[in-house]
Design an enzyme around this catalytic site. Sequence first.
Site, PDB file in Angstrom:
ATOM      1  N   TYR A 136       0.820  -1.234   0.000  1.00 19.88           N
ATOM      2  CA  TYR A 136       0.000   0.000   0.000  1.00 19.88           C
ATOM      3  C   TYR A 136       0.842   1.267   0.000  1.00 19.88           C
ATOM      4  CZ  TYR A 136      -0.258  -0.165   5.277  1.00 19.88           C
ATOM      5  OH  TYR A 136      -0.028  -0.201   6.607  1.00 19.88           O
ATOM      6  N   GLU A 137       0.211   2.369  -0.328  1.00 25.08           N
ATOM      7  CA  GLU A 137       0.914   3.643  -0.556  1.00 25.08           C
ATOM      8  C   GLU A 137       1.984   3.496  -1.641  1.00 25.08           C
ATOM      9  OE1 GLU A 137      -0.394   6.206   0.628  1.00 25.08           O
ATOM     10  OE2 GLU A 137      -1.549   5.390   2.297  1.00 25.08           O
TER      11      GLU A 137
END
Lengths: 596, 596
Positions: free
Chosen positions: B438-439
């Site tokens: 994620y990110e």
Amino acid sequence: MTYRAPVKDMLFAMKELANIEAVAQLPGFEDAGFDTAQAVLEECAKLNEDVIAPLNWEGDLHPSWFEGGEVRATKGFKQAFQQFAQGGWQGLHHPADFGGQGLPKLIHAACIEMTNAANTSFALCPLLTDGAIEALLTAGTEEQRSTYIPKLIDGSWTGTMNLTEPQAGSDLAAVRSRAEPQADGSYRVFGTKIFITWGEHDMAENIVHLVLARVTGAPEGVKGISLFIVPKFMVNADGLLGARNDVHCVSIEHKLGIKASPTAVLQYGDNGGAIGYLVGRENRGLEYMFIMMNAARFGVGMQGIGVADRAYQRAVAYARDRVQSRPVDGSLPGAAPIIHHPDVRRMLMTMRAYTEGCRAMALVAAAASDAAHAHPDAEVRKQNAAFYEFMVPLIKGYSTEMSIDVASLGVQVHGGMGFIEETGAAQHYRDAKILTIYEGTTAIQANDLVGRKTSRDGGATARAVATQVAVTEQQLAQQDSAAAQSFAKRLGAAREAFLQVVDFVVAHTRSNPNAVFAGSVNYLMLAGNLVAGWQMGRALLAAEAGLAAGTDSDFMAAKIATARFYADHILTQVPGLRDRIVDGADAVTALALEAF
Amino acid sequence: MTYRAPVKDMLFAMKELANIEAVAQLPGFEDAGFDTAQAVLEECAKLNEDVIAPLNWEGDLHPSWFEGGEVRATKGFKQAFQQFAQGGWQGLHHPADFGGQGLPKLIHAACIEMTNAANTSFALCPLLTDGAIEALLTAGTEEQRSTYIPKLIDGSWTGTMNLTEPQAGSDLAAVRSRAEPQADGSYRVFGTKIFITWGEHDMAENIVHLVLARVTGAPEGVKGISLFIVPKFMVNADGLLGARNDVHCVSIEHKLGIKASPTAVLQYGDNGGAIGYLVGRENRGLEYMFIMMNAARFGVGMQGIGVADRAYQRAVAYARDRVQSRPVDGSLPGAAPIIHHPDVRRMLMTMRAYTEGCRAMALVAAAASDAAHAHPDAEVRKQNAAFYEFMVPLIKGYSTEMSIDVASLGVQVHGGMGFIEETGAAQHYRDAKILTIYEGTTAIQANDLVGRKTSRDGGATARAVATQVAVTEQQLAQQDSAAAQSFAKRLGAAREAFLQVVDFVVAHTRSNPNAVFAGSVNYLMLAGNLVAGWQMGRALLAAEAGLAAGTDSDFMAAKIATARFYADHILTQVPGLRDRIVDGADAVTALALEAF
């Protein structure tokens, strides 16, 4: 996502690397040539693809269930297991005398990879049963064999290995379970065993526990351990099942993975003693257990390869399907399936190269095991046995460590979807983590590699492997292709690093054991990397020959590309591993204990 | 197992590596010297050790729960969150004007490591809120800031980032959510957002969603994306909460890890449109989102470090406690705690060295971020900004990739017990796997490193880093100790490999993007390995000086031992990475697409 068994790659490895035609010349294996292998593998693929693989996610979602001392397997498992056993798969490489098919380990190895790829939890039950059969074949009496083995082979009963106790994990010297001799020659067994895979379930009529325990008055340590058969239900003289024995499942574990496979705590003798029968001689239990264990260690290596292949196949399917972003080289005008992105390719190639390399290593070792058992020439048997024994810790240790990385990459290829359980990629990541632990952790494999397999013979077997690697190197160097040239160079660097490490290990195992065992796992990883790479080098040679001959060009071209990736991306790790082992030992033990 | 915040190591890194006294000379940070840092960290440690860490396993066992459009957080989370915010931790590095503490990122970074180590799922909520605050500080109107930021800082409300849609993950150009302008200047927002962390919950009165969407008629691609505030409850002019907005959680995901953190599917506008307010200017949304994202990427790097440290601490505790087998050197007469076994030491040292190296790298980068924002000299700001920007993908990518390996080793140290969920080691292994995704996945971080951070300036920033590394190398070479000499050698080899890769990247990004991006993740791992190693080299120098001065000798000796391990076991991987990147690019893309 459907599993597709890699039959073609297995047959290639059997033919070109493991020399199945030589196996078929061994006494007893006359019918086990390439055509037999092909027929068996295709049949095996069907069962695993159609019946066993579809139960994999189901087993993860609805694990086996403990209630009131009983364990119910995931719905569908029992029927699949009966189909598996009745199809002859449990007895594939066991003697025809007991209802088996008598096929070589080479063919069996490929089959167990499939079952493990299809459903690792499921495959554990036959794996443990195999261990029980091996132990009885080696050390059981005629009566024990005829009573138990046919039932284990036909799937009426299953087998377990009972080693671990709360205080005795890697260290079996600490086993405390005890066995009291009875007047009739049987024993009463008392104790608690933990981590017993498929230790209780409802897939078969009976469970044959093989249990390590100490006979009253036996010496301390590993030399006082004996092996016992403790059936869940007693077996009457007519072969029918009798009374319930005093062994009971008191709980099963809540685990990270392989959730469909019940991991039982078994309590022996709470109601007067579980009736057990000595296998072989008193105090020789560890030796017999090692027979089971060695078979199981090879099997766990195949589990790693199976899990890795399943994770790879799932990742490829997703990467072909998922559309995201334009290719960096501008080769497509808009967003493309992510398999077009170089880093996704790198991940998939890493997964593929590890899997194919380990598969080749394992199948070559399986053929050596067949020769070690069946070759008419004692010297040839001995050489093959030494080679196979050297391979076992590599197959167990390296193939399972790589399977964690491969499964992690499999999740990564899926991006955010990989973290969602329903996608299925995460299950492999969870399942893989047990493989480096059970049947001896990677460190235990590494101890075996250092001690029994390297130092004991002064490095002779290890150096003999390096000599064989050098032959492949020379063959590669004589090829015109850039792939072969480059492979020869990487293989040479890896072989030299390996030899330096072998020298280091042999020189210091006694004089400075801390230094050697500080690097033992790195040595295992280096050796596994080299041997799997060596087989990929041999595969490259065979594929270039095949390509030149116009045989199955697409397959051969793919093998060459995968081998090249192995050389450039995996063999290249070897010199760094050498540095860690040879120069990095002091750093491992430098930190004061209280500073951690 | 209690978490103990590594306050001493953090303070060492702040003082000796990140130069906190220089940060305290920046305008606005006059009170933020070493003593302040120490007081803040000790207070932070208490909250995280006593309140937040004990909820970690509870959250895994009883994840947040979705029912009827509402999400209930794990029991205890709401109280802990209120305690966290009211203690000033949410506002730690935000401006005092809005109720924050105005401390530098350097101190904040250490604090978020603690919260993530204590409870990764919990820490995500403040992490996302930080992002929302940053975006509003940068691009919000005066009214937006004063309406939302104080409430976000005091924990009355929380924030989210809404980027991902089913067809738009890594590729934000594919965002389809739309915003229709209204007569009153607001917008009506329609669309589906997925993977929204803490997108719905009951820990706060309101949730401030920051949402990417396209204004009707906006250009295609990333240049047509705008950023909107969409509050869950409307905010009246008096600041009180009004009507429920048309954004609803329709489900949360069943995930591999971080289970206490609800991952929501949010549906916007199913009942007429969710009322949203434009942040900044139309079509500039991606730019603002990158502000949030950069802060969040750094934060995710700290998550990796936090998870790694917690896994390390748990493994050490088990290794001290678990008795199994006699030491190989015969130094103890019987079975010993497994921390006496060299391979267990190797695993623990690997975990420790990675964690300390990444922590040092992140804290040094945080100090650069502070200087990049607050230094009075524009040129110094610019240099620090370039350095910090170069570090962000390394901190995010390398620290999270290492956290997976560290968590896996943490399970391994526990042997069979590690696979049992109740032990707690497996949770870190499951939690860590999201961090590389994620990110921005590791590949996305690597794209950033190759494109914006290396090629764009012709490699100038990368080479400037190498020049600084060379200074440390010379300092190490001038020391008498074997540890420093050996470190200098390994660091030199790594720096040279890095420079060769930078040359390769700069030379080929445009002409042969496939070759460069085939090695981009390896480049990231190489650069992260080098930079963390460089900081460990600086730590070694400081520790040798401290030891000579008789300051805290045990700590200094431990730091030297850990640095030495980093050099011999981790920096030694760098040359192999160079080979893969520079020589191995072709092998990545050689396999025909249809052959996978």
